[in-house]
Design a protein around this motif. Structure first.
Motif, PDB file in Angstrom:
ATOM      1  N   TYR A  15      19.468 -75.262  -4.766  1.00 27.42           N
ATOM      2  CA  TYR A  15      20.544 -76.139  -4.308  1.00 27.42           C
ATOM      3  C   TYR A  15      19.981 -77.538  -4.110  1.00 27.42           C
ATOM      4  O   TYR A  15      19.023 -77.731  -3.371  1.00 27.42           O
ATOM      5  CB  TYR A  15      21.147 -75.629  -2.990  1.00 27.42           C
ATOM      6  CG  TYR A  15      21.598 -74.195  -3.091  1.00 27.42           C
ATOM      7  CD1 TYR A  15      22.726 -73.853  -3.832  1.00 27.42           C
ATOM      8  CD2 TYR A  15      20.873 -73.172  -2.490  1.00 27.42           C
ATOM      9  CE1 TYR A  15      23.124 -72.537  -3.960  1.00 27.42           C
ATOM     10  CE2 TYR A  15      21.267 -71.850  -2.605  1.00 27.42           C
ATOM     11  CZ  TYR A  15      22.386 -71.541  -3.344  1.00 27.42           C
ATOM     12  OH  TYR A  15      22.772 -70.232  -3.467  1.00 27.42           O
ATOM     13  N   THR A  16      20.593 -78.507  -4.772  1.00 27.37           N
ATOM     14  CA  THR A  16      20.147 -79.888  -4.673  1.00 27.37           C
ATOM     15  C   THR A  16      20.616 -80.504  -3.352  1.00 27.37           C
ATOM     16  O   THR A  16      21.494 -79.950  -2.672  1.00 27.37           O
ATOM     17  CB  THR A  16      20.717 -80.730  -5.822  1.00 27.37           C
ATOM     18  OG1 THR A  16      22.152 -80.792  -5.677  1.00 27.37           O
ATOM     19  CG2 THR A  16      20.324 -80.161  -7.183  1.00 27.37           C
ATOM     20  N   LYS A  17      20.069 -81.652  -3.032  1.00 27.64           N
ATOM     21  CA  LYS A  17      20.491 -82.388  -1.846  1.00 27.64           C
ATOM     22  C   LYS A  17      21.999 -82.656  -1.905  1.00 27.64           C
ATOM     23  O   LYS A  17      22.709 -82.493  -0.913  1.00 27.64           O
ATOM     24  CB  LYS A  17      19.727 -83.703  -1.738  1.00 27.64           C
ATOM     25  CG  LYS A  17      20.156 -84.571  -0.555  1.00 27.64           C
ATOM     26  CD  LYS A  17      19.472 -85.926  -0.577  1.00 27.64           C
ATOM     27  CE  LYS A  17      19.811 -86.806   0.580  1.00 27.64           C
ATOM     28  NZ  LYS A  17      21.080 -86.674   1.227  1.00 27.64           N
ATOM     29  N   ALA A  77      27.427 -81.713   0.159  1.00 30.54           N
ATOM     30  CA  ALA A  77      28.834 -81.377  -0.073  1.00 30.54           C
ATOM     31  C   ALA A  77      29.229 -80.120   0.703  1.00 30.54           C
ATOM     32  O   ALA A  77      30.315 -80.050   1.293  1.00 30.54           O
ATOM     33  CB  ALA A  77      29.090 -81.192  -1.570  1.00 30.54           C
ATOM     34  N   LYS A  78      28.342 -79.127   0.718  1.00 31.50           N
ATOM     35  CA  LYS A  78      28.648 -77.876   1.429  1.00 31.50           C
ATOM     36  C   LYS A  78      28.706 -78.105   2.930  1.00 31.50           C
ATOM     37  O   LYS A  78      29.584 -77.568   3.618  1.00 31.50           O
ATOM     38  CB  LYS A  78      27.608 -76.813   1.086  1.00 31.50           C
ATOM     39  CG  LYS A  78      27.936 -75.441   1.633  1.00 31.50           C
ATOM     40  CD  LYS A  78      29.281 -74.915   1.162  1.00 31.50           C
ATOM     41  CE  LYS A  78      29.275 -74.498  -0.276  1.00 31.50           C
ATOM     42  NZ  LYS A  78      30.542 -73.838  -0.685  1.00 31.50           N
ATOM     43  N   VAL A  79      27.790 -78.913   3.467  1.00 30.98           N
ATOM     44  CA  VAL A  79      27.797 -79.218   4.905  1.00 30.98           C
ATOM     45  C   VAL A  79      29.094 -79.934   5.280  1.00 30.98           C
ATOM     46  O   VAL A  79      29.714 -79.619   6.302  1.00 30.98           O
ATOM     47  CB  VAL A  79      26.550 -80.046   5.300  1.00 30.98           C
ATOM     48  CG1 VAL A  79      26.677 -80.581   6.719  1.00 30.98           C
ATOM     49  CG2 VAL A  79      25.289 -79.194   5.174  1.00 30.98           C
ATOM     50  N   ALA A  80      29.539 -80.871   4.445  1.00 34.87           N
ATOM     51  CA  ALA A  80      30.802 -81.576   4.715  1.00 34.87           C
ATOM     52  C   ALA A  80      31.975 -80.599   4.705  1.00 34.87           C
ATOM     53  O   ALA A  80      32.883 -80.685   5.553  1.00 34.87           O
ATOM     54  CB  ALA A  80      31.015 -82.680   3.676  1.00 34.87           C
ATOM     55  N   GLU A  81      31.953 -79.651   3.784  1.00 35.17           N
ATOM     56  CA  GLU A  81      33.009 -78.625   3.697  1.00 35.17           C
ATOM     57  C   GLU A  81      33.008 -77.733   4.946  1.00 35.17           C
ATOM     58  O   GLU A  81      34.067 -77.456   5.527  1.00 35.17           O
ATOM     59  CB  GLU A  81      32.760 -77.791   2.444  1.00 35.17           C
ATOM     60  CG  GLU A  81      33.760 -76.710   2.161  1.00 35.17           C
ATOM     61  CD  GLU A  81      33.350 -75.900   0.928  1.00 35.17           C
ATOM     62  OE1 GLU A  81      33.393 -74.646   1.023  1.00 35.17           O
ATOM     63  OE2 GLU A  81      32.969 -76.493  -0.100  1.00 35.17           O
ATOM     64  N   PHE A  92      16.090 -80.388  -0.428  1.00 33.67           N
ATOM     65  CA  PHE A  92      16.769 -79.428  -1.288  1.00 33.67           C
ATOM     66  C   PHE A  92      16.224 -78.045  -0.953  1.00 33.67           C
ATOM     67  O   PHE A  92      15.302 -77.905  -0.150  1.00 33.67           O
ATOM     68  CB  PHE A  92      16.515 -79.752  -2.768  1.00 33.67           C
ATOM     69  CG  PHE A  92      15.062 -79.660  -3.150  1.00 33.67           C
ATOM     70  CD1 PHE A  92      14.534 -78.472  -3.640  1.00 33.67           C
ATOM     71  CD2 PHE A  92      14.216 -80.752  -2.999  1.00 33.67           C
ATOM     72  CE1 PHE A  92      13.190 -78.385  -3.975  1.00 33.67           C
ATOM     73  CE2 PHE A  92      12.872 -80.667  -3.337  1.00 33.67           C
ATOM     74  CZ  PHE A  92      12.356 -79.474  -3.819  1.00 33.67           C
ATOM     75  N   ILE A  93      16.784 -77.017  -1.577  1.00 38.03           N
ATOM     76  CA  ILE A  93      16.300 -75.646  -1.380  1.00 38.03           C
ATOM     77  C   ILE A  93      15.854 -75.111  -2.730  1.00 38.03           C
ATOM     78  O   ILE A  93      16.594 -75.189  -3.718  1.00 38.03           O
ATOM     79  CB  ILE A  93      17.389 -74.749  -0.772  1.00 38.03           C
ATOM     80  CG1 ILE A  93      17.740 -75.242   0.631  1.00 38.03           C
ATOM     81  CG2 ILE A  93      16.928 -73.285  -0.734  1.00 38.03           C
ATOM     82  CD1 ILE A  93      18.942 -74.588   1.241  1.00 38.03           C
ATOM     83  N   GLY A  94      14.632 -74.591  -2.745  1.00 40.59           N
ATOM     84  CA  GLY A  94      14.091 -74.041  -3.977  1.00 40.59           C
ATOM     85  C   GLY A  94      13.490 -72.672  -3.754  1.00 40.59           C
ATOM     86  O   GLY A  94      13.268 -72.240  -2.621  1.00 40.59           O
ATOM     87  N   THR A  95      13.228 -72.009  -4.860  1.00 39.22           N
ATOM     88  CA  THR A  95      12.580 -70.710  -4.832  1.00 39.22           C
ATOM     89  C   THR A  95      11.079 -70.932  -4.938  1.00 39.22           C
ATOM     90  O   THR A  95      10.616 -71.606  -5.855  1.00 39.22           O
ATOM     91  CB  THR A  95      13.060 -69.846  -6.010  1.00 39.22           C
ATOM     92  OG1 THR A  95      14.476 -69.714  -5.916  1.00 39.22           O
ATOM     93  CG2 THR A  95      12.431 -68.474  -5.969  1.00 39.22           C
ATOM     94  N   LEU A  96      10.333 -70.378  -3.987  1.00 39.21           N
ATOM     95  CA  LEU A  96       8.893 -70.527  -3.968  1.00 39.21           C
ATOM     96  C   LEU A  96       8.278 -69.659  -5.064  1.00 39.21           C
ATOM     97  O   LEU A  96       8.644 -68.498  -5.224  1.00 39.21           O
ATOM     98  CB  LEU A  96       8.354 -70.123  -2.592  1.00 39.21           C
ATOM     99  CG  LEU A  96       6.965 -70.590  -2.232  1.00 39.21           C
ATOM    100  CD1 LEU A  96       6.849 -72.112  -2.242  1.00 39.21           C
ATOM    101  CD2 LEU A  96       6.570 -70.065  -0.854  1.00 39.21           C
ATOM    102  N   ALA A  97       7.360 -70.237  -5.792  1.00 39.25           N
ATOM    103  CA  ALA A  97       6.667 -69.483  -6.854  1.00 39.25           C
ATOM    104  C   ALA A  97       5.799 -68.396  -6.234  1.00 39.25           C
ATOM    105  O   ALA A  97       5.128 -68.647  -5.237  1.00 39.25           O
ATOM    106  CB  ALA A  97       5.821 -70.437  -7.702  1.00 39.25           C
ATOM    107  N   PRO A  98       5.791 -67.206  -6.800  1.00 39.50           N
ATOM    108  CA  PRO A  98       5.021 -66.095  -6.234  1.00 39.50           C
ATOM    109  C   PRO A  98       3.535 -66.383  -6.012  1.00 39.50           C
ATOM    110  O   PRO A  98       2.955 -65.896  -5.046  1.00 39.50           O
ATOM    111  CB  PRO A  98       5.213 -64.966  -7.243  1.00 39.50           C
ATOM    112  CG  PRO A  98       6.508 -65.288  -7.921  1.00 39.50           C
ATOM    113  CD  PRO A  98       6.576 -66.787  -7.961  1.00 39.50           C
TER     114      PRO A  98
END
Length: 183
Positions: free
Chosen positions: A15-17, A22-26, A173-179
């Motif tokens: 999820y990008t910034k 946008a989700k927080v505003a919603e 942003f939120i990312g998936t951490l590489a194993p």
């Protein structure tokens, strides 16, 4: 810190910034509508909820009171024992108040289920939950969560308050951490 600073540590950006904003505003618009005319106490769960709590509070158009809790579910290694310990309790009396617990992520739901029961026992008018992320595949208990930003895959995610070894919280942003980072 941006994705270029940690690109070798990430599998991908979930999820990008802009998507988070946008989700927080919603979420804030729905909370404003649902609590119109009522005083709301927003309770952030430390440390992960700092980012969502700050951005959500700023996005709300109504007055809110804020407080913080820190809880720990501990056991051996990475497995929770189901025993929850309060590390920092609220400074606010909940009696008769409308309470909104704000979380960064819901995984198993075990600690949050305990926390909600604990707060309900303190006599508030209501207790609801708002989370930016929920991992439906990881749920071990059924949780009634009124406000959910995103349902995310059952992967190791970091950023926007979520950490690994106290790192990555300050990503916007939120990312998936590489194993290779956590194995």
């Amino acid at each position: 810190m941006d994705s270029n600073d940690v690109s070798a540590d990430l599998a991908h950006v979930l999820y990008t910034k802009e998507e988070i904003d946008a989700k927080v505003a919603e979420l804030a618009a729905q909370i404003d509508k649902d609590y119109e005319g009522r005083d709301l106490l927003v309770v952030g769960v430390l440390k992960g909820a700092v980012m969502i709590m700050a951005d959500l509070a700023r996005a709300l158009h109504s007055h809110v009171t804020m407080d913080w809790m820190a809880v720990s579910s501990y056991g051996s290694g990475t497995t929770s024992s189901g025993v929850v310990r309060i590390l920092k309790d609220l400074d606010t009396d909940l009696m008769g108040k409308h309470v909104l617990i704000v979380e960064d992520i819901i995984d198993s739901g075990l600690t949050l289920s305990w926390l909600k029961s604990n707060l309900v026992s303190r006599g508030p008018a209501s207790v609801e939950i708002c989370t930016l992320l929920r991992k439906p595949e990881a749920a071990k208990v059924k949780m009634d969560v009124k406000y959910v930003g995103f349902d995310c895959p059952n992967e190791f995610v970091v950023g926007y308050g979520l950490d690994f070894s106290e790192k990555y919280r300050n990503l916007d942003f939120i990312g998936t951490l590489a194993p290779h980072v956590y194995q």
